[in-house]
Design a protein around this motif. Structure first.
Motif, PDB file in Angstrom:
ATOM      1  N   THR A 184      56.496   9.966  51.874  1.00  0.00           N
ATOM      2  CA  THR A 184      57.886   9.534  52.028  1.00  0.00           C
ATOM      3  C   THR A 184      58.606   9.570  50.694  1.00  0.00           C
ATOM      4  O   THR A 184      59.793   9.903  50.627  1.00  0.00           O
ATOM      5  CB  THR A 184      57.948   8.115  52.618  1.00  0.00           C
ATOM      6  N   VAL A 244      60.303  15.131  55.324  1.00  0.00           N
ATOM      7  CA  VAL A 244      59.854  13.740  55.361  1.00  0.00           C
ATOM      8  C   VAL A 244      60.006  13.050  54.009  1.00  0.00           C
ATOM      9  O   VAL A 244      59.917  11.822  53.931  1.00  0.00           O
ATOM     10  CB  VAL A 244      58.381  13.640  55.825  1.00  0.00           C
ATOM     11  N   VAL A 263      58.931   5.593  61.026  1.00  0.00           N
ATOM     12  CA  VAL A 263      59.057   6.482  59.864  1.00  0.00           C
ATOM     13  C   VAL A 263      58.010   7.587  59.967  1.00  0.00           C
ATOM     14  O   VAL A 263      56.812   7.330  60.042  1.00  0.00           O
ATOM     15  CB  VAL A 263      58.880   5.694  58.558  1.00  0.00           C
ATOM     16  N   SER A 312      55.832  10.581  58.500  1.00  0.00           N
ATOM     17  CA  SER A 312      55.316  11.023  57.205  1.00  0.00           C
ATOM     18  C   SER A 312      53.918  11.610  57.397  1.00  0.00           C
ATOM     19  O   SER A 312      53.430  11.752  58.520  1.00  0.00           O
ATOM     20  CB  SER A 312      55.306   9.855  56.216  1.00  0.00           C
ATOM     21  N   HIS A 358      60.843   4.714  50.546  1.00  0.00           N
ATOM     22  CA  HIS A 358      62.209   5.257  50.561  1.00  0.00           C
ATOM     23  C   HIS A 358      62.954   4.833  49.288  1.00  0.00           C
ATOM     24  O   HIS A 358      63.659   5.638  48.661  1.00  0.00           O
ATOM     25  CB  HIS A 358      62.987   4.752  51.783  1.00  0.00           C
TER      26      HIS A 358
END
Length: 372
Positions: A114, A125, A288, A290, A311
């Motif tokens: 990420t 990603v 999320v 990834s 992030h």
């Protein structure tokens, strides 16, 4: 720079050393992963248009910056460096657990991708896809880890030249108290008191560590941002008032504590039900997408503040690059981004949140990637 020593001390020697104003003694505190949960959302909804939804939410896909030239540290369970997300990345990998550098859990691999993962099969990603110099500190393994490993990993990451260090882990006070009671046979009240003392000592240690690193630019040394997940202990889905405070080390002085948000109606955001309060800011942390460790190109959706912190680490790398881009190359790149923490915290927004949140839950708001 950070000075670390872990000698075996007698009680008398420890008491004498503790009198020194520049010394903090802290018994090693067990660590635990800020454990995420698998996403239940359909996989085709996690990356609409080929971009993971979190990347779009923080506007990283619109940023002209990619983190090139910025060194990043990831302190976690290690990284599966053979995954396609990490093509072209130069890793310095150090194991503090005695189990080897391989990521047998998958947590560290997901978090790292990420931050700086490359595209896989046309799917984006990673926030800062130009980062190519990475320090990996494996501070948690199958047998756990402790705060001495974490401090050493942070010190080594700083020595490596990292400007951004990301951590999705926390102090494990409950297991320490339980171990002291059940294994060391301490009475429950004594076990609780001893565990609390060790907890407080470690909080002070990380406060001091954060302050030391924050002072580096004044001495002409490269700036370091410490990014940490706030924790997943809240249970708003059961009781909206069941909100736990951000756990250490994320709440230590000068650390950037990260909460998690999720998508809700009409494209708005809301606080994730598990996300702890009193974070500095927040980022996407539910569904999320990834990298999946143990695969070459596999991706997997996960939810947790563990997913939100990377992030922010990725955006921090973008902001370091943005700060350097307007400075003469005659100036040392180690001094090129003073006040990076202030820039990161200022680059947030509360505009796209659904009604009903409070600032204890989201801090200064959603982190945003620099656009110029």
């Amino acid at each position: 720079m950070i000075s670390i020593s872990t000698p075996e001390l007698s009680d008398a020697d420890a008491a004498q050393l503790a009198l020194q104003s520049d010394t903090i003694l802290a018994p090693a505190m067990p660590l635990r992963l800020i454990r995420p949960t698998a996403s239940s959302a359909p996989s085709n909804t996690l990356a609409p248009g080929g971009v993971a939804w979190g990347i779009s939410a923080i506007r990283a896909h619109l940023s002209p910056f990619d983190g090139s030239g910025i060194s990043v540290g990831v302190i976690d369970t290690g990284i599966d460096h053979s995954h396609a997300c990490f093509a072209g990345v130069k890793f310095k990998m150090v194991d503090y657990t005695g189990e080897g550098v391989n990521d047998t859990d998958g947590h560290g691999t997901h978090c790292a991708a990420t931050i700086f993962g490359r595209d896989v099969a046309g799917t984006r990603v990673g926030v800062a896809r130009g980062v190519s110099d990475v320090f990996v500190g494996k501070a948690i393994g199958k047998g756990g880890g402790d705060s001495s490993m974490l401090v050493q990993a942070i010190s080594d990451a700083v020595a490596h030249g990292c400007n951004v260090i990301s951590m999705s882990l926390g102090f494990d006070y409950p297991s320490l108290a339980k171990r002291l009671h059940k294994i060391n046979n301490l009475p429950i009240d004594l076990a609780t008191a001893v565990a609390l003392h060790q907890y407080r000592s470690n909080v002070r240690l990380f406060d001091r560590l954060g302050a030391m690193l924050a002072a580096r630019p004044q001495a002409g040394q490269h700036e370091v941002l410490l990014i940490a997940a706030s924790g997943n202990e809240s249970q708003r889905n059961i009781n909206r008032t069941y909100e736990m405070p951000a756990e250490p080390p994320s709440e230590a002085d000068e650390f950037v504590s990260v909460g998690a948000v999720q998508r809700c109606n009409m494209g708005q955001l809301s606080i994730a039900p598990f996300s702890n309060v009193n974070c500095a800011l927040c980022a996407p942390g539910v569904d999320v997408l990834s990298a999946k460790a143990g695969t070459k190109t596999g991706l997997v959706g996960m939810s947790g503040t563990s997913m939100a912190a990377p992030h922010v680490a990725g955006v921090a790398a973008l902001r370091f690059q943005a700060a350097r881009s307007g400075i003469s190359t005659s100036i040392s790149h180690f001094r090129a981004a003073p006040l990076a923490r202030s820039r990161l915290l200022a680059g947030t927004s509360l505009e796209n949140f659904a009604p009903g949140f409070d600032e204890r839950q989201v801090g200064l708001g959603l982190v945003l990637a620099p656009q110029q």
